[in-house]
Scaffold this active site. Sequence first.
Site, PDB file in Angstrom:
ATOM      1  N   ASP A  16      85.612  28.705  43.804  1.00  0.00           N
ATOM      2  CA  ASP A  16      84.842  27.621  44.397  1.00  0.00           C
ATOM      3  C   ASP A  16      83.504  27.544  43.677  1.00  0.00           C
ATOM      4  O   ASP A  16      82.768  28.527  43.634  1.00  0.00           O
ATOM      5  CB  ASP A  16      84.642  27.910  45.896  1.00  0.00           C
ATOM      6  CG  ASP A  16      83.856  26.810  46.592  1.00  0.00           C
ATOM      7  OD1 ASP A  16      83.862  25.662  46.102  1.00  0.00           O
ATOM      8  OD2 ASP A  16      83.237  27.107  47.631  1.00  0.00           O
ATOM      9  N   ASP A  18      80.145  25.599  43.879  1.00  0.00           N
ATOM     10  CA  ASP A  18      79.432  24.725  44.803  1.00  0.00           C
ATOM     11  C   ASP A  18      77.969  24.643  44.396  1.00  0.00           C
ATOM     12  O   ASP A  18      77.360  25.660  44.076  1.00  0.00           O
ATOM     13  CB  ASP A  18      79.557  25.307  46.220  1.00  0.00           C
ATOM     14  CG  ASP A  18      79.098  24.325  47.267  1.00  0.00           C
ATOM     15  OD1 ASP A  18      77.887  24.032  47.310  1.00  0.00           O
ATOM     16  OD2 ASP A  18      79.939  23.845  48.037  1.00  0.00           O
ATOM     17  N   CYS A  35      64.114  24.202  60.945  1.00  0.00           N
ATOM     18  CA  CYS A  35      64.125  25.504  61.612  1.00  0.00           C
ATOM     19  C   CYS A  35      64.702  25.340  63.014  1.00  0.00           C
ATOM     20  O   CYS A  35      64.235  24.504  63.787  1.00  0.00           O
ATOM     21  CB  CYS A  35      62.716  26.080  61.679  1.00  0.00           C
ATOM     22  SG  CYS A  35      62.617  27.580  62.677  1.00  0.00           S
ATOM     23  N   CYS A  38      61.825  26.499  65.786  1.00  0.00           N
ATOM     24  CA  CYS A  38      60.609  25.741  66.100  1.00  0.00           C
ATOM     25  C   CYS A  38      60.667  24.275  65.680  1.00  0.00           C
ATOM     26  O   CYS A  38      59.770  23.503  66.000  1.00  0.00           O
ATOM     27  CB  CYS A  38      59.387  26.413  65.477  1.00  0.00           C
ATOM     28  SG  CYS A  38      59.246  26.141  63.700  1.00  0.00           S
ATOM     29  N   CYS A  50      61.130  30.750  57.992  1.00  0.00           N
ATOM     30  CA  CYS A  50      60.395  29.541  58.335  1.00  0.00           C
ATOM     31  C   CYS A  50      58.901  29.771  58.112  1.00  0.00           C
ATOM     32  O   CYS A  50      58.342  30.735  58.625  1.00  0.00           O
ATOM     33  CB  CYS A  50      60.662  29.178  59.793  1.00  0.00           C
ATOM     34  SG  CYS A  50      59.591  27.867  60.396  1.00  0.00           S
ATOM     35  N   ASP A 176      61.864  27.428  23.229  1.00  0.00           N
ATOM     36  CA  ASP A 176      60.448  27.187  22.953  1.00  0.00           C
ATOM     37  C   ASP A 176      59.622  28.394  23.412  1.00  0.00           C
ATOM     38  O   ASP A 176      60.154  29.367  23.950  1.00  0.00           O
ATOM     39  CB  ASP A 176      59.969  25.897  23.637  1.00  0.00           C
ATOM     40  CG  ASP A 176      60.147  25.965  25.149  1.00  0.00           C
ATOM     41  OD1 ASP A 176      60.363  27.072  25.687  1.00  0.00           O
ATOM     42  OD2 ASP A 176      60.068  24.906  25.795  1.00  0.00           O
TER      43      ASP A 176
HETATM   44 ZN   LIG Z   1      60.304  27.870  62.634  1.00  0.00          ZN
END
Ligand SMILES: [Zn+2]
Length: 332
Positions: A16, A18, A35, A38, A50, A176
């Site tokens: 797979d 993905d 999240c 919250c 979060c 580079d």
């Molecule tokens: Zn949160």
Amino acid sequence: AEMEEKGWLGADLVFDIDADHIPTSCGKVHDVWVCVDCGFSGRGVTPEKCPACGGERFKVKTWPCEVCLDSAKTETVKLLDMLMQDFGFSKSEVHVFFSGHRGYHVQVESEVVRTLDAFARKEIVDYVCGLGIDVTFHGFDKRSWEAGYHESSLYSNTGWRGRILRGLHNFIVRVDEDKLYSLGLRKNVVRKILENKKVILQNLNSPRFLRSVKGVGSESWRKILEYCAKLQSAKIDTVVTTDIHRLIRLVNTLHGKTGFKKVEFPVSTIESFDPFKEAVAFKKGTATVFVSDAPKFRIGDEEFGPYKNSKVELPTAAAVLLICKGRGELVE
Ligand SMILES: [Zn+2]
Ligand SMILES: [Zn+2]
């Protein structure tokens, strides 16, 4: 029931690829994460924690973007090459599909793989991912070169030695200053490599290249070669390949996250395969959708969006895609 009691007979060897597992130049800005704890949200790659509350659970809205699908295709091409060149599977044994969502499936149907256990499949995964490759064991060290260990046709070498060398060729052609510094090379080494690109390329296919540029030592080459090995590896979802009890989507069925079909195509046509054309299932009619938020996208030859809180009448395939991705709702 216990798996043994179910009478497991075998499993095809499945890969797979993905977009979720591949870093892309689009930065996944089309993906939205929220999240769960919250409600704080953002765009791009989902963070581990979060930033607002430190929570670790997220709801993620992804998008089957062209850049993402192209990068998944690039990984698939590398994988197919390994399966056929290194493992020796024939074109009739290797099947390649657009998954219907954000990537590709490769399925090897052959008696020799059917009864491989999870450990054996993990070995194949490690090979494909180039896990644990030590370039010095592939003849890329001073002693091997000095011993005249290398034959002259390194490029066409099947297996990782040839892959690394072909990767090095592509790397040197494009490299580079910034890239070389990012590998942890010293200023002098970076300058020498950039000044001597031609010399390096001319010497690549002979035992001379490791010593072709004075001031670029074996330790610097090791860093470069390890990076090239990484570039040549195929970024697959490793869990899918090792799991011998997993069911994979059947060809020509609709993917619930897009309304696109999973479709098979010949291995030889992968470069020109266009998922936004060949996987379209709904080809007639229109539907009116209230779109909350969607990036610009294409279906067939027609482009749509970007949309933000707008009501639009769209061809059925585009409307179904937006609804399946949770970006819009059908207007009665
Ligand atoms: Zn949160
Ligand atoms: Zn993308």
